[in-house]
Design an enzyme around this catalytic site. Structure first.
Site, PDB file in Angstrom:
ATOM      1  N   ALA A 144       0.815  -1.220   0.000  1.00  0.00           N
ATOM      2  CA  ALA A 144       0.000   0.000   0.000  1.00  0.00           C
ATOM      3  C   ALA A 144       0.847   1.268   0.000  1.00  0.00           C
ATOM      4  CB  ALA A 144      -0.965  -0.008   1.187  1.00  0.00           C
TER       5      ALA A 144
ATOM      6  N   GLU B  45       2.471   3.273  -5.575  1.00  0.00           N
ATOM      7  CA  GLU B  45       1.317   2.873  -6.376  1.00  0.00           C
ATOM      8  C   GLU B  45       0.478   4.022  -6.946  1.00  0.00           C
ATOM      9  OE1 GLU B  45       0.130  -1.338  -4.305  1.00  0.00           O
ATOM     10  OE2 GLU B  45       0.077   0.480  -3.086  1.00  0.00           O
TER      11      GLU B  45
END
Length: 297
Positions: free
Chosen positions: A44, A245
């Site tokens: 994450a 990300e």
């Protein structure tokens, strides 16, 4: 866990900054549960946020001990002790950092510390669908230009310009690399990485010959990445932001550019039906549909 994203470099930079020494004085070793038994997974885009703050907290603990020792040795206030440029100083007194460490060791001052950090302010109630699941948001903008061959459905990505929000960048070179890599990965997700199954439900696009990931030749010749240099409003590590990300989503601009190119065949009066990933086959089908009068008005 370091997996090529530059995490060890950033953590080393943070520790070096806290102690006022150069990066070549810092050694970062791989994560092991006999050292830190309850680490979170590196996922994450939280690697630098979590590990960086934990490392900083450990440094602060060690610095407090060292500052108190220095203050006692030279009769100066501990809060005046400064760690900078490889020196520890206060009240006109100076010691090389390495000498202070040697003196503290001989004086039996603890030279090890454990740092811990958990992201603040986040909570979420699944029952009500309310809360704050994220500490902050990272934003970005991308403009992509493509050329589409209307006879074959093949296309090239010619130009990309990206502006991405990384807060106060800890390492601009690493951050640009992460943005470029995330963008190209996202481009693969939306253009070439086509999952296929046979009639029995068995995955058949299961190797590099049938599951097409982007290669270096797919990188645009014009590829500009700029960092939106505004400090994170939240108290992240040195007010930086996650950069692993988030850039992945910027590649939606490539899919949109391909769709716009197809729409141009009908003077932008038709919305092409272009599913993702937009493989050349699907692009050609969308082109033929428009040329044959199909698509949504």
């Amino acid at each position: 866990t370091e997996m090529g994203q530059g995490l060890h470099t950033k953590i080393g930079q943070i520790v070096a900054h806290e102690f006022g020494v150069t990066l070549d004085n810092i050694e970062v070793t791989a994560t092991r549960t006999d050292k830190v038994p309850n680490t979170s997974p590196t996922a994450a885009s939280s690697g630098t946020d979590l590990n960086g703050k934990a490392a900083q907290n450990a440094c602060i603990t060690s610095k407090e001990r060292l500052a108190a020792f220095f203050a006692e040795q030279f009769n100066v206030p501990a809060e005046d002790v400064i760690f900078a440029a490889g020196q520890v100083s206060a009240g006109g007194h100076h010691l090389p950092f390495t000498q202070l460490i040697q003196n503290a060791y001989m004086a039996r001052i603890s030279l090890s510390a454990t740092g811990y950090y958990r992201t603040p302010k986040i909570y979420y109630d699944r029952e009500t669908g309310s809360g704050r699941p994220f500490f902050y948001f990272a934003n970005g903008a991308a403009v992509s230009e493509v050329s589409v061959d209307t006879l074959t459905g093949e296309y090239t990505l010619d130009k990309v310009d990206i502006l991405h929000d990384v807060g106060t960048s800890l390492n601009p070179a690493i951050d640009r690399g992460q943005i470029e890599g995330g963008f190209i990965q996202g481009m693969g997700w939306l253009t070439t990485e086509d999952l296929r199954w046979d009639d029995s439900g068995r995955l058949i696009s299961n190797n590099m010959a049938t599951y097409k990931i982007p290669a270096i030749g797919d990188t645009p010749a014009h590829f500009n990445v700029a960092l939106f240099d505004r400090p994170n409003a939240e108290d992240s590590i040195y007010h930086s932001k996650a950069v692993g990300e988030p850039p992945f989503m910027l590649a939606i601009s490539v899919w949109c550019a391909i769709k716009d190119a197809i729409a141009s065949l009908a003077d932008y009066k038709v919305d092409p039906d272009l599913p993702a990933p937009a493989t050349p086959e699907k692009v050609l089908m969308a082109i033929n549909a428009i040329q044959n009068g199909g698509g949504e008005q």
